[in-house]
Each structure stands twice: as C-alpha cells, then as structure tokens.
Design a protein around this motif. Structure first.
Motif, PDB file in Angstrom:
ATOM      1  N   GLN A 436     -10.041  -3.055 -16.584  1.00 28.15           N
ATOM      2  CA  GLN A 436      -8.131  -3.243 -16.141  1.00 28.15           C
ATOM      3  C   GLN A 436      -8.022  -1.832 -15.802  1.00 28.15           C
ATOM      4  O   GLN A 436      -6.651  -1.557 -15.024  1.00 28.15           O
ATOM      5  CB  GLN A 436      -8.131  -4.423 -17.305  1.00 28.15           C
ATOM      6  N   ALA A 437      -8.005  -1.070 -16.954  1.00 25.19           N
ATOM      7  CA  ALA A 437      -7.145  -0.179 -16.363  1.00 25.19           C
ATOM      8  C   ALA A 437      -7.437   0.627 -15.575  1.00 25.19           C
ATOM      9  O   ALA A 437      -6.844   1.114 -14.605  1.00 25.19           O
ATOM     10  CB  ALA A 437      -7.699   1.270 -18.348  1.00 25.19           C
ATOM     11  N   THR A 438      -8.863   0.460 -14.983  1.00 22.71           N
ATOM     12  CA  THR A 438      -9.539   1.814 -14.448  1.00 22.71           C
ATOM     13  C   THR A 438      -8.888   0.778 -12.540  1.00 22.71           C
ATOM     14  O   THR A 438      -8.267   1.062 -12.076  1.00 22.71           O
ATOM     15  CB  THR A 438     -11.171   1.141 -14.077  1.00 22.71           C
ATOM     16  N   GLY A 439      -8.842  -0.324 -12.976  1.00 18.48           N
ATOM     17  CA  GLY A 439      -8.603  -1.188 -12.023  1.00 18.48           C
ATOM     18  C   GLY A 439      -6.941  -0.917 -11.478  1.00 18.48           C
ATOM     19  O   GLY A 439      -6.689  -0.689 -10.493  1.00 18.48           O
ATOM     20  N   HIS A 440      -6.596  -0.274 -12.471  1.00 17.22           N
ATOM     21  CA  HIS A 440      -4.887  -0.625 -11.861  1.00 17.22           C
ATOM     22  C   HIS A 440      -4.512   0.827 -11.090  1.00 17.22           C
ATOM     23  O   HIS A 440      -4.263   0.825 -10.516  1.00 17.22           O
ATOM     24  CB  HIS A 440      -3.857   0.235 -13.653  1.00 17.22           C
ATOM     25  N   VAL A 441      -5.058   1.509 -12.049  1.00 19.47           N
ATOM     26  CA  VAL A 441      -5.515   3.021 -11.183  1.00 19.47           C
ATOM     27  C   VAL A 441      -5.934   3.405  -9.876  1.00 19.47           C
ATOM     28  O   VAL A 441      -5.246   3.483  -8.885  1.00 19.47           O
ATOM     29  CB  VAL A 441      -6.288   4.731 -12.152  1.00 19.47           C
ATOM     30  N   ALA A 442      -7.215   2.825  -9.350  1.00 24.15           N
ATOM     31  CA  ALA A 442      -7.351   2.366  -8.282  1.00 24.15           C
ATOM     32  C   ALA A 442      -6.657   1.993  -7.422  1.00 24.15           C
ATOM     33  O   ALA A 442      -6.131   1.937  -6.025  1.00 24.15           O
ATOM     34  CB  ALA A 442      -8.805   1.311  -8.209  1.00 24.15           C
ATOM     35  N   LEU A 443      -5.837   0.584  -8.272  1.00 25.32           N
ATOM     36  CA  LEU A 443      -4.555  -0.334  -7.089  1.00 25.32           C
ATOM     37  C   LEU A 443      -3.852   0.710  -6.645  1.00 25.32           C
ATOM     38  O   LEU A 443      -3.062   0.930  -5.394  1.00 25.32           O
ATOM     39  CB  LEU A 443      -4.319  -1.575  -8.245  1.00 25.32           C
ATOM     40  N   LEU A 444      -2.981   1.608  -7.647  1.00 24.80           N
ATOM     41  CA  LEU A 444      -2.255   2.417  -7.706  1.00 24.80           C
ATOM     42  C   LEU A 444      -2.732   3.178  -6.313  1.00 24.80           C
ATOM     43  O   LEU A 444      -1.369   3.353  -5.746  1.00 24.80           O
ATOM     44  CB  LEU A 444      -1.399   2.493  -9.001  1.00 24.80           C
ATOM     45  N   SER A 445      -3.537   4.067  -6.555  1.00 24.70           N
ATOM     46  CA  SER A 445      -4.345   5.790  -6.139  1.00 24.70           C
ATOM     47  C   SER A 445      -3.930   4.864  -4.339  1.00 24.70           C
ATOM     48  O   SER A 445      -3.809   5.340  -3.372  1.00 24.70           O
ATOM     49  CB  SER A 445      -5.344   5.528  -5.710  1.00 24.70           C
ATOM     50  N   ASN A 446      -5.349   3.376  -4.186  1.00 23.17           N
ATOM     51  CA  ASN A 446      -4.561   3.142  -2.900  1.00 23.17           C
ATOM     52  C   ASN A 446      -3.480   2.688  -2.344  1.00 23.17           C
ATOM     53  O   ASN A 446      -3.185   3.341  -1.095  1.00 23.17           O
ATOM     54  CB  ASN A 446      -5.442   1.069  -2.462  1.00 23.17           C
ATOM     55  N   VAL A 447      -2.122   2.268  -2.726  1.00 24.51           N
ATOM     56  CA  VAL A 447      -0.837   1.919  -2.075  1.00 24.51           C
ATOM     57  C   VAL A 447      -0.753   3.290  -2.104  1.00 24.51           C
ATOM     58  O   VAL A 447       0.279   3.371  -1.059  1.00 24.51           O
ATOM     59  CB  VAL A 447      -0.046   0.783  -3.353  1.00 24.51           C
ATOM     60  N   LEU A 448      -0.753   4.189  -2.937  1.00 27.50           N
ATOM     61  CA  LEU A 448       0.257   5.396  -2.601  1.00 27.50           C
ATOM     62  C   LEU A 448       0.047   6.258  -3.038  1.00 27.50           C
ATOM     63  O   LEU A 448       0.656   7.172  -2.149  1.00 27.50           O
ATOM     64  CB  LEU A 448       1.031   5.578  -4.425  1.00 27.50           C
ATOM     65  N   ASP A 449      -1.234   7.081  -2.605  1.00 31.30           N
ATOM     66  CA  ASP A 449      -2.273   7.910  -2.040  1.00 31.30           C
ATOM     67  C   ASP A 449      -2.446   8.049  -1.135  1.00 31.30           C
ATOM     68  O   ASP A 449      -2.398   8.808   0.510  1.00 31.30           O
ATOM     69  CB  ASP A 449      -3.223   8.273  -3.084  1.00 31.30           C
ATOM     70  N   ARG A 450      -3.065   6.104  -0.729  1.00 31.48           N
ATOM     71  CA  ARG A 450      -3.555   6.184   0.921  1.00 31.48           C
ATOM     72  C   ARG A 450      -2.526   5.050   1.800  1.00 31.48           C
ATOM     73  O   ARG A 450      -3.197   5.048   3.057  1.00 31.48           O
ATOM     74  CB  ARG A 450      -5.111   5.369   0.524  1.00 31.48           C
ATOM     75  N   GLY A 451      -1.520   4.505   0.990  1.00 30.86           N
ATOM     76  CA  GLY A 451      -0.516   4.377   2.870  1.00 30.86           C
ATOM     77  C   GLY A 451      -1.334   2.600   2.744  1.00 30.86           C
ATOM     78  O   GLY A 451      -0.676   1.962   3.416  1.00 30.86           O
ATOM     79  N   MET A 452      -1.659   1.934   2.068  1.00 30.42           N
ATOM     80  CA  MET A 452      -2.679   0.209   1.875  1.00 30.42           C
ATOM     81  C   MET A 452      -0.756  -0.663   1.704  1.00 30.42           C
ATOM     82  O   MET A 452      -0.549   0.045   0.565  1.00 30.42           O
ATOM     83  CB  MET A 452      -3.365   0.609   1.118  1.00 30.42           C
ATOM     84  N   ASP A 453      -1.549  -1.361   2.542  1.00 31.94           N
ATOM     85  CA  ASP A 453      -0.033  -2.181   1.318  1.00 31.94           C
ATOM     86  C   ASP A 453      -1.035  -3.241   0.790  1.00 31.94           C
ATOM     87  O   ASP A 453      -2.558  -2.808   0.385  1.00 31.94           O
ATOM     88  CB  ASP A 453      -0.091  -3.476   2.981  1.00 31.94           C
ATOM     89  N   PRO A 454      -0.092  -4.410   0.033  1.00 27.64           N
ATOM     90  CA  PRO A 454      -1.078  -4.422  -1.942  1.00 27.64           C
ATOM     91  C   PRO A 454      -2.806  -5.511  -1.047  1.00 27.64           C
ATOM     92  O   PRO A 454      -3.003  -5.722  -1.997  1.00 27.64           O
ATOM     93  CB  PRO A 454      -0.055  -5.318  -1.877  1.00 27.64           C
ATOM     94  N   GLN A 455      -2.486  -5.894   0.551  1.00 26.79           N
ATOM     95  CA  GLN A 455      -3.643  -7.024   0.501  1.00 26.79           C
ATOM     96  C   GLN A 455      -4.950  -6.165   0.600  1.00 26.79           C
ATOM     97  O   GLN A 455      -5.470  -6.167   0.069  1.00 26.79           O
ATOM     98  CB  GLN A 455      -3.242  -8.156   1.549  1.00 26.79           C
ATOM     99  N   ALA A 456      -4.824  -4.874   1.372  1.00 22.19           N
ATOM    100  CA  ALA A 456      -5.408  -3.877   1.860  1.00 22.19           C
ATOM    101  C   ALA A 456      -6.106  -2.971   0.413  1.00 22.19           C
ATOM    102  O   ALA A 456      -7.382  -2.987   0.319  1.00 22.19           O
ATOM    103  CB  ALA A 456      -4.887  -3.272   2.776  1.00 22.19           C
ATOM    104  N   ALA A 457      -5.067  -2.914  -0.123  1.00 21.77           N
ATOM    105  CA  ALA A 457      -5.805  -2.605  -1.627  1.00 21.77           C
ATOM    106  C   ALA A 457      -6.122  -3.128  -2.685  1.00 21.77           C
ATOM    107  O   ALA A 457      -7.129  -2.712  -2.716  1.00 21.77           O
ATOM    108  CB  ALA A 457      -4.191  -1.846  -1.920  1.00 21.77           C
ATOM    109  N   LEU A 458      -6.064  -4.464  -2.614  1.00 20.53           N
ATOM    110  CA  LEU A 458      -7.060  -5.688  -3.095  1.00 20.53           C
ATOM    111  C   LEU A 458      -8.102  -5.678  -2.532  1.00 20.53           C
ATOM    112  O   LEU A 458      -8.865  -6.286  -3.209  1.00 20.53           O
ATOM    113  CB  LEU A 458      -5.894  -6.733  -3.760  1.00 20.53           C
ATOM    114  N   ASP A 459      -8.106  -5.471  -0.632  1.00 16.20           N
ATOM    115  CA  ASP A 459      -9.613  -5.603  -0.300  1.00 16.20           C
ATOM    116  C   ASP A 459     -10.652  -5.021  -0.445  1.00 16.20           C
ATOM    117  O   ASP A 459     -11.594  -4.912  -0.410  1.00 16.20           O
ATOM    118  CB  ASP A 459      -9.277  -6.197   1.122  1.00 16.20           C
ATOM    119  N   ALA A 460      -9.452  -3.537  -0.417  1.00 18.94           N
ATOM    120  CA  ALA A 460     -10.930  -2.464  -0.581  1.00 18.94           C
ATOM    121  C   ALA A 460     -12.410  -2.293  -2.059  1.00 18.94           C
ATOM    122  O   ALA A 460     -11.536  -2.986  -2.648  1.00 18.94           O
ATOM    123  CB  ALA A 460      -9.773  -1.329  -1.247  1.00 18.94           C
ATOM    124  N   PRO A 461     -12.684  -2.128  -1.208  1.00 15.94           N
ATOM    125  CA  PRO A 461     -14.012  -1.729  -2.036  1.00 15.94           C
ATOM    126  C   PRO A 461     -13.970  -0.903  -3.281  1.00 15.94           C
ATOM    127  O   PRO A 461     -12.998   0.091  -3.646  1.00 15.94           O
ATOM    128  CB  PRO A 461     -15.431  -1.207  -1.102  1.00 15.94           C
TER     129      PRO A 461
END
Length: 528
Positions: A436-461
């Motif tokens: 979960q801790a790693t998952g929070h960081v990966a999810l936030l980075s997908n949204v805030l660094d990579r510009g993904m919407d929340p569904q794409a950020a959750l879909d990402a490998p």
C-alpha cells in the motif's frame, strides 16, 4: 494524457455532483443509493464498507479494523480517525517470551487484536454522518440473508486461499461442499445477517457488549487467547491529526503511525527532488527508483514505526529535508543499494472506499482483516471472522513495535487525501497489504508526474520491491527483466495482480469529479 481508445480498458468516470469508487459493484451501487437519498459521504462510505464485508469476506468485515480521512466541505485539513484495535490487557511481552515464543502465529488467537471497525463506523457517523446504522446496515443485512453471486475476482482469491480455512466454523461458513465457491455461486451469511441486525439496533454496544462480544471472547479464549469482555468494552477509535508533505504543488495527507502512511510521505520527499515527468526517464528508471525508495522507507518502517502512545516515532526527523536529501544522494541509477537507517534516528488483504458527495464532503476509508480471511478464526454464533493484526507485533524486547497491554500494532492499511491550495484535490487509496505505501506513491506519481487521469493511473502496470525481490506484473514488457537484473534486482513474475485501488480527482475549476476504480478488482466508480 489521452486514453488510446483502440486498446482494451475503460474511461474514467466524469460526474458533476457526487461520486463513489469501491472494489465491488454492489458496494458502489449501495453508496450511490445513499447519496441519491440525500446521505452524505460518511453515510455512503459506511453503507458500502459494511456490504463489502459480506461480498468480499476474504478481505474485510466487522472483525477487522478501519482508518479514515474525512474532509468536511470547505475545511483546510482532513480529520484522521484511527480505528485499529489493541492487544488484550493481559498481553505482556513477558507472557510470550516466557513460553518461548519468538513470533506470533498469524493463524492463532494471539494474532487477534480487538476489532476496531465497528467502533470507528459509529464514531464517524456520530461526528459527521446524517443517517444511523439502523438504516445504513440494511443493504448488508439483506445481501447476507438472501445471498449474492460471488464476483470473479473474489472467487479467484477465495480459491487461491481455500486451504487456509481449516477452522471448522470457517470451513462451514465459507466453503461449499469443502471447496471455495466459484464465480456466480450464491453465497449466504445468515449468521452475519443476525449480527448486523443486532448492531443496527444497538450500535456500538451491539458489537462490544452482549452476546456478540461474548461469542468473540469465548472463541478466542478457547484458542488460548488472553482476551476478555473488558478488552472489547474498552474499544474506542481515536481522532488524530494527519501528517502531510508537499509534492508537485499538492499537499498529501496520511494517517500518522501506527500506520505506514509515514512511509508514503518519506518516499515522496525523496522523489520530489527528481524529474519524473512522462518522457523524462525510461520505464526501467522509473521502476528502479520506486524500488529503491520503497526499500529505504520500508526499512525505516520495520525498525521504527509503532503505536505512538507506547513508543517514540521520529516523525519530524523522517519528514525532514535533511533525511530526504541524504537518501536522494544515496540513490544510484545503475545499481541497487542496501537501505540505510538514518543514524540520528536509528533503533537497534483489505478494501478501500472513497466518496465525494454533492456538498463537497470527502471520505477516504479503508477497512481490513489483514491476511486473506484474517486469522481464519470465526466466532461460531455470530459468524464474525476475526482479523490477525496482532501478527504484526514484534516479540523483541527493545523493538518499538513490541507487544504490550492495550497497544496497537504496526498497520499496513492507509487512506490518503490530496489537496491543492487548501482545497480538496482527491481522496485516494490503494489495497494490497504491504504494497500500500508503494502503491500510494506510484498512483500519485502517475497522476501528478505523468498526467494520467485516475482510471489510467490505476490501470498502469505495477511493480513492487519487497524483501529481496522485485515483482513485476505480466503486463510489464519482458525486456525489463534483463535491464533491471543488470542493475542488481532479483526479478520475479508471480502472476498475481499487485494491489487494487480507487481515486476521485476533484477538478475545482471545472466543477468535475473524475473517478477511477482498479481493474484488478471487480468494482467500479459510479456517480451522478
């Protein structure tokens, strides 16, 4: 980032009034029904999580614990609620050590701390809700009574872990003719329906006093546990101030220890000094960096995080710029490094729900029994499946997380809340035990660094470095194995999905709610 509509997947949900995201469609529909009837985010979240205890019994239930972050509309900071249970008052470290125990068996009565979920729900509703448990538990009661078709991902988990259900009562309640129910099989929990009716009538007292409490204590005492009725009667959640850090012009909030949310903020502080924008680094670099910061945060977690009412946790030091800078300097892009505890502070399975209502109140709620099917111990009359959070205690005398009377163990479950310029930006959370801790960081980075919407950020490998392995989901390209192995990682491809999650992004300028729910689960985001 625009979704490629020629590829499999689904779009994020766009709504303007309210939204909910959960790991099961029946729970999402239940929450939406509450919102449409005028209930607020807390009402909807409690109704949803109670139902999840019926339809995802391997993950959660009233025998587990709960943490929440709640942001009232217009507030500048969320309220944190710690609904984790405590060790029995007779659970002294000497008691275990004198019997030669070096660790707590996760499938024994000693692994069960007092369940904190129901007390947390009652406190949330008393402080912030508009409906009572008598109304909000009805959907869960009805589904427990009449049964529900088992969902595909739930069936997958159930079959994988059916070997754990050796307790006769657990086998009777959760196996069909000795086997886990397959997808579509109707599963009923009539004992749980009666227990929920009791809680609906009597609230907190319906669980922590009376016949339900007696049933739980008798089961645990029969298994050698030290629990008493007084332990259950003393169970109350604690309202605490959240901890936070800044990342990419946003403020990230987590619950303080005894949870691992501090580790999320530590990792973000290290990564905040690096350029992680889409295209700035390779996928191998991104996975490598996440692995390295995860290892260092988890090393500190395992050495230092504990119940702050029983041990000192150096939160300020671990969130300092000095700590982040030291760890950032130690990062190497071409090789792995063993994590080093900062010398100045050295010391020698789950469901998530997020809701935003029409008034702008936001709830980030997580509820868990820890391992799949928790301790696997079931109170026979009430049907309460008991968590095994006590397995997280240490039995080493000098360890800050050593078991003690009335102490809370280190917890993995962590809700998150994101804000920008003092306004709500997103409730979010990730399921998956240690991930979960790693998952929070990966999810936030997908949204805030990579510009993904929340569904794409959750879909990402996903990837997860834990222990001495770096596990990659099969959706990660095969060429990564050799490249990451060259840097010193021991690569595994377990074939298991890594975690789950939900997120509702609030676009304040456009008046939009943009929601996502993890495809690794059965759930969805709904709203209006």
């Amino acid at each position: 980032m625009t979704r490629d509509f020629s590829q499999p997947g689904r779009s994020a949900l766009y709504t303007s009034q309210a939204a909910v995201a959960t790991s099961h469609p029946l729970a999402a529909q239940t929450a939406l029904d509450v919102l449409r009837r005028g209930g607020n985010a807390v009402d909807a979240g409690i109704a949803a999580v109670a139902l999840l205890g019926i339809v995802e019994p391997q993950m959660t239930g009233i025998g587990g614990d709960c943490f929440a972050l709640y942001l009232p509309a217009g507030a500048s900071e969320p309220i944190a609620l710690n609904g984790s249970g405590r060790a029995p008052m007779a659970a002294s470290l000497d008691w275990y050590q004198s019997r030669g125990m070096t660790q707590i068996d996760p499938y024994s009565a000693h692994s069960v701390t007092t369940p904190g979920a129901v007390a947390a729900w009652c406190r949330l509703l008393a402080d912030h809700g508009t409906r009572g448990l008598d109304e909000l538990l009805q959907p869960a009661i009805e589904v427990a009574e009449r049964g529900h078709p088992v969902a595909p991902r739930v069936a997958f988990d159930w079959a994988r872990d059916e070997h754990l259900l050796r307790d006769p009562v657990a086998a009777e309640l959760f196996l069909h003719h000795g086997r886990a129910p397959s997808a579509g099989v109707l599963h009923r929990q009539p004992r749980m329906a009666e227990t929920l009716r009791t809680i609906a009538r009597h609230g907190w007292a319906g669980f922590y006093e009376g016949w339900v409490a007696e049933d739980i204590v008798q089961r645990l005492r029969a298994g050698g546990g030290l629990h008493t009725l007084d332990d259950l009667a003393a169970t109350q959640p604690e309202v605490v101030r959240p901890i936070a850090t800044d990342y990419r012009d946003h403020r990230v909030y987590e619950c303080p220890p005894n949870g691992q949310g501090l580790g999320v903020l530590m990792m973000l502080n290290v990564l905040s000094g690096l350029d992680l924008d889409e295209g700035a680094i390779s996928e191998a670099d991104r996975i490598h960096l996440l692995a390295e910061v995860s290892k260092l945060a988890y090393a500190h977690r395992d050495a230092l995080f504990a119940d702050t009412s029983h041990a000192h946790v150096p939160v300020d030091e671990l969130l300092s710029n000095d700590w982040a800078a030291m760890q950032r300097r130690a990062l190497c892009m071409d090789s792995t490094r063993p994590p080093v505890i900062w010398p100045e502070v050295a010391h020698k399975d789950t469901v998530y729900v997020c809701v935003v209502d029409r008034d702008g109140n936001a709830l980030s709620l997580i509820n868990s029994i820890f391992h799949s099917f928790g301790s696997t111990l079931v109170a026979p009359r009430s049907g309460v499946l008991l968590q095994n959070r006590g397995a997280g205690f240490s039995l080493q005398s000098a360890h800050p997380n050593a078991i003690a009377p009335g102490k809370r163990p280190l917890h993995t479950i962590i809700p998150g809340m994101l804000m920008k310029n003092g306004r709500l930006a997103a409730p979010f959370g990730v399921m998956g035990g240690q991930y979960q801790a790693t998952g929070h960081v990966a999810l936030l980075s997908n949204v805030l660094d990579r510009g993904m919407d929340p569904q794409a950020a959750l879909d990402a490998p996903r990837s997860f470095a834990f222990g001495d392995e770096l596990d990659l989901e099969f959706s990660q390209p095969a060429w990564l194995d050799a490249e990451l192995s060259r840097r010193g990682h021991r690569i595994t491809r377990s074939g298991q999905p890594i975690g789950g999650g939900q997120m509702i992004v609030v676009d304040q300028d456009r008046g939009l709610l943009i929601s996502g729910s993890d495809p690794r689960k059965d759930g969805c985001a709904l709203g209006y």
